[in-house]
Scaffold this motif. Structure first.
Motif, PDB file in Angstrom:
ATOM      1  N   HIS A 154      35.173  -6.996 -27.062  1.00 49.01           N
ATOM      2  CA  HIS A 154      34.630  -5.709 -26.649  1.00 49.01           C
ATOM      3  C   HIS A 154      35.676  -5.001 -25.795  1.00 49.01           C
ATOM      4  N   ARG A 155      35.298  -3.939 -25.158  1.00 53.17           N
ATOM      5  CA  ARG A 155      36.248  -3.177 -24.344  1.00 53.17           C
ATOM      6  C   ARG A 155      36.358  -3.825 -22.973  1.00 53.17           C
ATOM      7  N   PHE A 156      37.263  -4.768 -22.838  1.00 54.68           N
ATOM      8  CA  PHE A 156      37.369  -5.540 -21.607  1.00 54.68           C
ATOM      9  C   PHE A 156      37.824  -4.672 -20.439  1.00 54.68           C
ATOM     10  N   ARG A 157      37.241  -4.886 -19.296  1.00 54.77           N
ATOM     11  CA  ARG A 157      37.644  -4.211 -18.073  1.00 54.77           C
ATOM     12  C   ARG A 157      38.914  -4.875 -17.531  1.00 54.77           C
ATOM     13  N   ASP A 158      39.706  -4.107 -16.805  1.00 55.75           N
ATOM     14  CA  ASP A 158      40.941  -4.644 -16.236  1.00 55.75           C
ATOM     15  C   ASP A 158      40.673  -5.700 -15.176  1.00 55.75           C
ATOM     16  N   ASP A 159      39.501  -5.625 -14.517  1.00 55.65           N
ATOM     17  CA  ASP A 159      39.216  -6.573 -13.447  1.00 55.65           C
ATOM     18  C   ASP A 159      38.494  -7.823 -13.933  1.00 55.65           C
ATOM     19  N   VAL A 160      38.407  -8.020 -15.256  1.00 57.61           N
ATOM     20  CA  VAL A 160      37.787  -9.206 -15.836  1.00 57.61           C
ATOM     21  C   VAL A 160      38.859 -10.049 -16.521  1.00 57.61           C
ATOM     22  N   GLU A 161      38.904 -11.328 -16.175  1.00 61.48           N
ATOM     23  CA  GLU A 161      39.841 -12.263 -16.805  1.00 61.48           C
ATOM     24  C   GLU A 161      39.233 -12.785 -18.099  1.00 61.48           C
ATOM     25  N   VAL A 162      40.011 -12.770 -19.175  1.00 63.53           N
ATOM     26  CA  VAL A 162      39.518 -13.100 -20.509  1.00 63.53           C
ATOM     27  C   VAL A 162      40.276 -14.302 -21.055  1.00 63.53           C
ATOM     28  N   THR A 163      39.550 -15.332 -21.479  1.00 66.38           N
ATOM     29  CA  THR A 163      40.149 -16.520 -22.084  1.00 66.38           C
ATOM     30  C   THR A 163      39.521 -16.740 -23.452  1.00 66.38           C
ATOM     31  N   THR A 164      40.337 -16.912 -24.477  1.00 64.01           N
ATOM     32  CA  THR A 164      39.815 -17.127 -25.829  1.00 64.01           C
ATOM     33  C   THR A 164      39.182 -18.509 -25.941  1.00 64.01           C
ATOM     34  N   LEU A 165      37.965 -18.536 -26.465  1.00 60.95           N
ATOM     35  CA  LEU A 165      37.257 -19.797 -26.709  1.00 60.95           C
ATOM     36  C   LEU A 165      37.443 -20.262 -28.149  1.00 60.95           C
ATOM     37  N   THR A 166      37.088 -19.409 -29.105  1.00 62.02           N
ATOM     38  CA  THR A 166      37.118 -19.801 -30.513  1.00 62.02           C
ATOM     39  C   THR A 166      37.643 -18.671 -31.375  1.00 62.02           C
ATOM     40  N   ARG A 167      38.137 -19.043 -32.545  1.00 55.26           N
ATOM     41  CA  ARG A 167      38.494 -18.084 -33.591  1.00 55.26           C
ATOM     42  C   ARG A 167      37.838 -18.605 -34.867  1.00 55.26           C
ATOM     43  N   GLU A 168      36.830 -17.887 -35.341  1.00 53.53           N
ATOM     44  CA  GLU A 168      36.009 -18.401 -36.436  1.00 53.53           C
ATOM     45  C   GLU A 168      35.882 -17.377 -37.553  1.00 53.53           C
ATOM     46  N   PRO A 169      36.054 -17.801 -38.807  1.00 48.20           N
ATOM     47  CA  PRO A 169      35.890 -16.868 -39.926  1.00 48.20           C
ATOM     48  C   PRO A 169      34.420 -16.576 -40.191  1.00 48.20           C
ATOM     49  N   LEU A 170      34.181 -15.445 -40.815  1.00 44.72           N
ATOM     50  CA  LEU A 170      32.817 -15.125 -41.229  1.00 44.72           C
ATOM     51  C   LEU A 170      32.415 -15.999 -42.407  1.00 44.72           C
ATOM     52  N   PRO A 269      37.301 -12.087 -42.376  1.00 46.84           N
ATOM     53  CA  PRO A 269      37.767 -11.738 -41.025  1.00 46.84           C
ATOM     54  C   PRO A 269      37.456 -12.858 -40.039  1.00 46.84           C
ATOM     55  N   VAL A 270      38.293 -12.968 -39.036  1.00 45.52           N
ATOM     56  CA  VAL A 270      38.112 -13.965 -37.991  1.00 45.52           C
ATOM     57  C   VAL A 270      37.521 -13.287 -36.753  1.00 45.52           C
ATOM     58  N   VAL A 271      36.492 -13.884 -36.205  1.00 48.05           N
ATOM     59  CA  VAL A 271      35.829 -13.365 -34.999  1.00 48.05           C
ATOM     60  C   VAL A 271      36.193 -14.268 -33.826  1.00 48.05           C
ATOM     61  N   GLU A 272      36.609 -13.657 -32.726  1.00 48.10           N
ATOM     62  CA  GLU A 272      36.958 -14.422 -31.538  1.00 48.10           C
ATOM     63  C   GLU A 272      35.827 -14.356 -30.513  1.00 48.10           C
ATOM     64  N   THR A 273      35.611 -15.461 -29.817  1.00 45.90           N
ATOM     65  CA  THR A 273      34.694 -15.482 -28.686  1.00 45.90           C
ATOM     66  C   THR A 273      35.504 -15.790 -27.430  1.00 45.90           C
ATOM     67  N   TYR A 274      34.962 -15.372 -26.279  1.00 43.02           N
ATOM     68  CA  TYR A 274      35.743 -15.405 -25.047  1.00 43.02           C
ATOM     69  C   TYR A 274      34.934 -15.951 -23.879  1.00 43.02           C
ATOM     70  N   PHE A 275      35.671 -16.526 -22.939  1.00 43.35           N
ATOM     71  CA  PHE A 275      35.140 -16.930 -21.642  1.00 43.35           C
ATOM     72  C   PHE A 275      35.602 -15.896 -20.628  1.00 43.35           C
ATOM     73  N   LEU A 276      34.652 -15.334 -19.848  1.00 48.20           N
ATOM     74  CA  LEU A 276      34.950 -14.243 -18.928  1.00 48.20           C
ATOM     75  C   LEU A 276      34.655 -14.640 -17.483  1.00 48.20           C
ATOM     76  N   THR A 277      35.455 -14.101 -16.580  1.00 47.17           N
ATOM     77  CA  THR A 277      35.163 -14.221 -15.159  1.00 47.17           C
ATOM     78  C   THR A 277      35.906 -13.104 -14.425  1.00 47.17           C
ATOM     79  N   ARG A 278      35.571 -12.896 -13.160  1.00 48.97           N
ATOM     80  CA  ARG A 278      36.290 -11.897 -12.366  1.00 48.97           C
ATOM     81  C   ARG A 278      37.706 -12.381 -12.068  1.00 48.97           C
ATOM     82  N   ARG A 279      38.640 -11.450 -12.004  1.00 50.08           N
ATOM     83  CA  ARG A 279      40.010 -11.808 -11.639  1.00 50.08           C
ATOM     84  C   ARG A 279      40.127 -12.101 -10.143  1.00 50.08           C
ATOM     85  N   THR A 280      39.375 -11.371  -9.343  1.00 51.50           N
ATOM     86  CA  THR A 280      39.472 -11.522  -7.885  1.00 51.50           C
ATOM     87  C   THR A 280      38.072 -11.634  -7.299  1.00 51.50           C
ATOM     88  N   GLY A 281      38.021 -11.999  -6.021  1.00 52.03           N
ATOM     89  CA  GLY A 281      36.744 -12.033  -5.315  1.00 52.03           C
ATOM     90  C   GLY A 281      35.836 -13.181  -5.722  1.00 52.03           C
TER      91      GLY A 281
END
Length: 306
Positions: A154-170, A269-281
């Motif tokens: 999705h449209r990730f915010r700059d203050d959110v840390e994004v880590t790829t979990l999976t890459r899976e085909p449809l 197509p391959v769909v990615e899923t992500y692990f999210l957390t705040r970068r700071t605070g």
């Protein structure tokens, strides 16, 4: 000028009177003398400079200001109770509460395995789960309403840390009674006239265009006969033969009865899923949890990559 300071005992006294609508009943409930309770309420009103109760010799009635004050007093007392509870739990080893955001795709991916492993190694950790869209997770993380999230692109915010979990085909998901269920794999062209069961456009805001673009490579747009907001009813409708659907291959782990899952002959197509957390605070607890999850991901234990 600073706002007037009120004590917890004063809030408890007012809530009792407001709920009983009787000084006599509230005094019995609090086990205090009625004159002392009346003085407490009068002291609150004097501090605030507003009338909270209309009094008669037999009863009391909330004013408009009193109704607002009651709602806020209840909230404050509830928060105080929660603060005390979490502090006591921390003292006995419950290291805190982790607020987790997730969306439907995450349920069938590595999230469950990650959280199960986290609970195994941190048995006193309390998890609070919230099902919401990926972009809402970003907003809630930034506003400190969530600690971690499991999301799709999705449209990730700059203050959110994004880590790829999976890459899976449809893959194609259909009823076990479907006419194509016996085939080893499916060509996308075979689905041109098939009815589709898909997520609604709001919930699948970014995933649905991926499905539509994939179908477009075979010269058709999916004919949607049913929109579903959640995965469970969607797959039950597919199992009932209402239509077919297209989903990331993590659906193989879901175990829904009556479904058959097939790969496409075409490059899906391959769909990615992500692990999210705040970068700071982050709190110490959240930092420890993030390090734990990153450690699991580096080992590759709960994550699959089809």
């Amino acid at each position: 000028m600073p706002p007037p300071s009120l004590e917890i005992r004063e809030l408890r006294a007012f809530v009792a009177v407001a709920e009983e609508l009787s000084f006599v009943g509230a005094a019995k409930r609090l086990n205090v003398a009625q004159p002392a309770l009346s003085r407490t309420i009068s002291a609150i009103e004097a501090k605030l400079g507003v009338q909270l109760l209309d009094r008669t010799t037999r009863s009391a009635r909330l004013t408009q200001a009193g109704t607002v004050f009651l709602l806020e007093a209840r909230h404050t007392l509830s928060q105080m109770k929660r603060t005390v509870q979490l502090t006591l739990e921390a003292e006995v080893g419950l290291i805190g509460e982790l607020r987790v955001g997730y969306m439907d795709f995450a349920i069938y991916g590595p999230m469950i395995a990650i959280l199960a492993e986290l609970k195994r190694t941190h048995p006193l950790l309390k998890l609070t789960m919230k099902n919401e869209r990926s972009d809402d997770q970003s907003t809630d993380l930034a506003a400190n309403r969530l600690d971690i999230g499991f999301a799709v692109r999705h449209r990730f915010r700059d203050d959110v840390e994004v880590t790829t979990l999976t890459r899976e085909p449809l893959v194609l998901v259909m009823s076990e009674s479907h006419r194509l269920a016996g085939l080893e794999s499916i060509s996308l062209h075979d689905l041109a006239k098939e009815p589709f069961v898909l997520g609604d456009r709001q919930g699948w805001e970014l995933f649905l265009p991926t499905v539509e673009a994939f179908c477009g490579t075979a010269g058709f747009m999916p004919k949607t006969v049913l929109d579903a907001q959640e995965g469970a009813p969607l797959f039950k409708m597919v199992a009932a033969g209402i239509g077919v659907t297209v989903y990331p291959s993590c659906i193989r782990t879901a175990g829904y009865p009556g479904l058959v899952i097939k790969d496409f002959l075409e490059d899906a197509p391959v769909v990615e899923t992500y692990f999210l957390t705040r970068r700071t605070g982050r709190s110490t607890l959240v930092s420890d949890v993030v390090a734990f999850v990153h450690g699991l991901l580096s080992e590759g234990r709960p994550v699959t990559d089809d």
